[in-house]
Design a protein around this motif. Structure first.
Motif, PDB file in Angstrom:
ATOM      1  N   LYS A   1     -10.466  -1.859   2.175  1.00 39.70           N
ATOM      2  CA  LYS A   1     -11.399  -2.410   1.190  1.00 39.70           C
ATOM      3  C   LYS A   1     -11.789  -1.339   0.177  1.00 39.70           C
ATOM      4  O   LYS A   1     -11.819  -1.576  -1.030  1.00 39.70           O
ATOM      5  CB  LYS A   1     -12.640  -2.955   1.894  1.00 39.70           C
ATOM      6  CG  LYS A   1     -13.652  -3.599   0.968  1.00 39.70           C
ATOM      7  CD  LYS A   1     -14.828  -4.148   1.756  1.00 39.70           C
ATOM      8  CE  LYS A   1     -15.858  -4.775   0.835  1.00 39.70           C
ATOM      9  NZ  LYS A   1     -17.024  -5.288   1.595  1.00 39.70           N
TER      10      LYS A   1
ATOM     11  N   LYS B   1       1.379  -5.344   2.500  1.00 41.43           N
ATOM     12  CA  LYS B   1       0.001  -5.833   2.574  1.00 41.43           C
ATOM     13  C   LYS B   1      -0.184  -6.860   3.694  1.00 41.43           C
ATOM     14  O   LYS B   1      -1.107  -6.741   4.504  1.00 41.43           O
ATOM     15  CB  LYS B   1      -0.403  -6.443   1.224  1.00 41.43           C
ATOM     16  CG  LYS B   1      -1.844  -6.934   1.131  1.00 41.43           C
ATOM     17  CD  LYS B   1      -2.136  -7.404  -0.286  1.00 41.43           C
ATOM     18  CE  LYS B   1      -3.596  -7.847  -0.430  1.00 41.43           C
ATOM     19  NZ  LYS B   1      -3.870  -9.080   0.312  1.00 41.43           N
TER      20      LYS B   1
ATOM     21  N   SER C   1     -10.048   1.192  -0.581  1.00 51.00           N
ATOM     22  CA  SER C   1      -8.870   1.668  -1.307  1.00 51.00           C
ATOM     23  C   SER C   1      -8.582   0.863  -2.562  1.00 51.00           C
ATOM     24  O   SER C   1      -7.655   1.181  -3.296  1.00 51.00           O
ATOM     25  CB  SER C   1      -7.638   1.651  -0.394  1.00 51.00           C
ATOM     26  OG  SER C   1      -7.125   0.343  -0.231  1.00 51.00           O
ATOM     27  N   SER C   2      -9.364  -0.195  -2.816  1.00 49.37           N
ATOM     28  CA  SER C   2      -9.162  -0.956  -4.057  1.00 49.37           C
ATOM     29  C   SER C   2      -9.361  -0.065  -5.273  1.00 49.37           C
ATOM     30  O   SER C   2      -8.918  -0.385  -6.378  1.00 49.37           O
ATOM     31  CB  SER C   2     -10.130  -2.142  -4.111  1.00 49.37           C
ATOM     32  OG  SER C   2     -11.475  -1.691  -4.107  1.00 49.37           O
ATOM     33  N   ASN C   3     -10.039   1.076  -5.094  1.00 47.72           N
ATOM     34  CA  ASN C   3     -10.224   2.057  -6.166  1.00 47.72           C
ATOM     35  C   ASN C   3      -9.198   3.176  -6.100  1.00 47.72           C
ATOM     36  O   ASN C   3      -9.156   4.031  -6.977  1.00 47.72           O
ATOM     37  CB  ASN C   3     -11.611   2.715  -6.066  1.00 47.72           C
ATOM     38  CG  ASN C   3     -12.738   1.732  -6.252  1.00 47.72           C
ATOM     39  OD1 ASN C   3     -12.567   0.531  -6.053  1.00 47.72           O
ATOM     40  ND2 ASN C   3     -13.892   2.217  -6.625  1.00 47.72           N
TER      41      ASN C   3
ATOM     42  N   TYR D   1       0.867  -1.173   0.000  1.00 47.28           N
ATOM     43  CA  TYR D   1       0.000   0.000   0.000  1.00 47.28           C
ATOM     44  C   TYR D   1       0.909   1.231   0.000  1.00 47.28           C
ATOM     45  O   TYR D   1       1.923   1.268   0.709  1.00 47.28           O
ATOM     46  CB  TYR D   1      -0.887   0.046   1.248  1.00 47.28           C
ATOM     47  CG  TYR D   1      -2.016  -0.949   1.241  1.00 47.28           C
ATOM     48  CD1 TYR D   1      -3.221  -0.666   0.593  1.00 47.28           C
ATOM     49  CD2 TYR D   1      -1.895  -2.167   1.897  1.00 47.28           C
ATOM     50  CE1 TYR D   1      -4.263  -1.587   0.584  1.00 47.28           C
ATOM     51  CE2 TYR D   1      -2.933  -3.094   1.894  1.00 47.28           C
ATOM     52  CZ  TYR D   1      -4.106  -2.795   1.235  1.00 47.28           C
ATOM     53  OH  TYR D   1      -5.136  -3.697   1.224  1.00 47.28           O
TER      54      TYR D   1
ATOM     55  N   PRO E   1      -3.602   1.255  -3.623  1.00 46.98           N
ATOM     56  CA  PRO E   1      -3.516  -0.146  -3.195  1.00 46.98           C
ATOM     57  C   PRO E   1      -2.395  -0.896  -3.902  1.00 46.98           C
ATOM     58  O   PRO E   1      -1.859  -0.430  -4.922  1.00 46.98           O
ATOM     59  CB  PRO E   1      -4.887  -0.702  -3.598  1.00 46.98           C
ATOM     60  CG  PRO E   1      -5.259   0.097  -4.799  1.00 46.98           C
ATOM     61  CD  PRO E   1      -4.744   1.488  -4.530  1.00 46.98           C
TER      62      PRO E   1
ATOM     63  N   GLN F   1     -13.274  -5.223  -7.702  1.00 43.26           N
ATOM     64  CA  GLN F   1     -14.117  -5.581  -6.565  1.00 43.26           C
ATOM     65  C   GLN F   1     -15.564  -5.235  -6.842  1.00 43.26           C
ATOM     66  O   GLN F   1     -16.480  -6.008  -6.568  1.00 43.26           O
ATOM     67  CB  GLN F   1     -13.622  -4.824  -5.323  1.00 43.26           C
ATOM     68  CG  GLN F   1     -14.486  -5.010  -4.090  1.00 43.26           C
ATOM     69  CD  GLN F   1     -14.412  -6.405  -3.552  1.00 43.26           C
ATOM     70  OE1 GLN F   1     -13.427  -7.099  -3.756  1.00 43.26           O
ATOM     71  NE2 GLN F   1     -15.444  -6.844  -2.886  1.00 43.26           N
TER      72      GLN F   1
ATOM     73  N   SER G   1     -13.940  -0.742  -9.892  1.00 39.90           N
ATOM     74  CA  SER G   1     -12.766  -1.591  -9.715  1.00 39.90           C
ATOM     75  C   SER G   1     -13.186  -3.041  -9.914  1.00 39.90           C
ATOM     76  O   SER G   1     -14.368  -3.337 -10.084  1.00 39.90           O
ATOM     77  CB  SER G   1     -12.186  -1.422  -8.302  1.00 39.90           C
ATOM     78  OG  SER G   1     -13.088  -1.956  -7.360  1.00 39.90           O
TER      79      SER G   1
END
Length: 285
Positions: free
Chosen positions: A114, A93, A116-118, A36, A66, A171, A169
């Motif tokens: 979670k 990570k 921050s996946s974007n 990260y 991320p 996700q 994303s």
């Protein structure tokens, strides 16, 4: 455009890494990290690209990027180059996830990571608070530095104006049915990790094919079912080693490993310490 892996040098005696950059090159080409990356831009006039996002970078722009997310920076005003400064914190990570698992106080970080996946952009006020805390780093002991890092993470979690850098994303690409299946999978593993579990067991539980479950794990967790299960079990083992006096053989059995030799090998590969060394280092016994 292909992004290159940029390896973060390990700092001796530390689990995380900080770097200050005075001035910037005309551009940082597409690259990514396994960690990260929290980056604070000061006095910058630049254009930043994170995944599918493109946006302006100005003073007190604070981003959380991320792992494995390609990003790049292009300086817009070359005359301003010497005034620019960037502050970068890299967080491995596995280290962050283990901290969240072991410390109840850090559970709020799970939702932040979670999202921050974007990629995330924080408010100017949070950026200023983080800047003040960064200024206190490396003036005392490693314990002081870790304390300031925890305060920085607390600032991120408390920001009510955090925005996602991208509109979508991988996700979010999982549909509602996929998310429901993930919830069922997680509950099934949580209820049965002490026993023998195979991909076929999970597939039968979901009334799906093994290939479907495999794709579900890859798209949601970015790893295979076996990798996820192994980390899940070993994290539980680490918790038992530090919070109980159970013999190591019993710990192995309670997390699903009937062969202690195999458990010891897998634990050392994952934690870089044997179970006995891990207990001595992190428990109060």
């Amino acid at each position: 455009m292909k992004a290159n892996l940029e390896r973060v040098p390990i700092r001796l005696g530390s689990s995380w890494r900080y770097k200050k950059i005075d001035g910037v090159e005309k551009s940082y080409h597409w690259h990514f990290h396994h960690e990260y990356e929290l980056v604070l831009f000061r006095k910058n006039n630049a254009q930043g690209m994170v995944g599918h996002f493109e946006g302006e970078i100005e003073n007190n722009t604070l981003w959380l990027i991320p792992p494995k997310m390609p990003h790049a920076i292009e300086l817009l005003d070359e005359n301003n180059e010497r005034q620019c400064e960037s502050h970068i914190i890299w967080l491995p990570k596995d280290w962050v996830e283990n901290m969240i698992f072991s410390c109840t106080e850090l559970r709020r970080m799970a939702e932040l990571l979670k999202r921050s996946s974007n990629g995330l952009c924080f408010s100017k006020s949070t950026a200023e608070d983080v800047y003040q805390l960064i200024g206190k780093l490396f003036k005392g002991s490693v314990f002081d530095d870790l304390g300031y890092l925890m305060q920085i993470l607390g600032c991120l979690c408390s920001d009510k104006e955090t925005k996602q850098l991208q509109l979508f994303s991988k996700q979010e690409a999982i549909d509602k049915e996929g998310k429901e299946k993930i919830d069922l999978v997680c509950k099934y593993i949580d209820d049965n990790y002490q026993n023998t579990i195979t991909l076929l067991n999970v597939a039968n539980h979901l009334c799906a094919s093994e290939s479907t479950v495999h794709r579900l794990f890859q798209s949601h967790f970015g790893e295979s079912f076996s990798q996820y299960l192994k980390k899940f079990r070993l994290n539980h083992a680490a918790n038992l080693l530090t919070h109980s006096r159970l013999p190591i053989g019993i710990v192995a059995e309670q997390v699903g490993y009937r062969n202690q030799t195999n458990f010891n090998r897998l634990f050392k590969d994952y934690k870089h310490l044997t179970p006995n060394q891990y207990r001595k280092k992190f428990s109060g016994f």
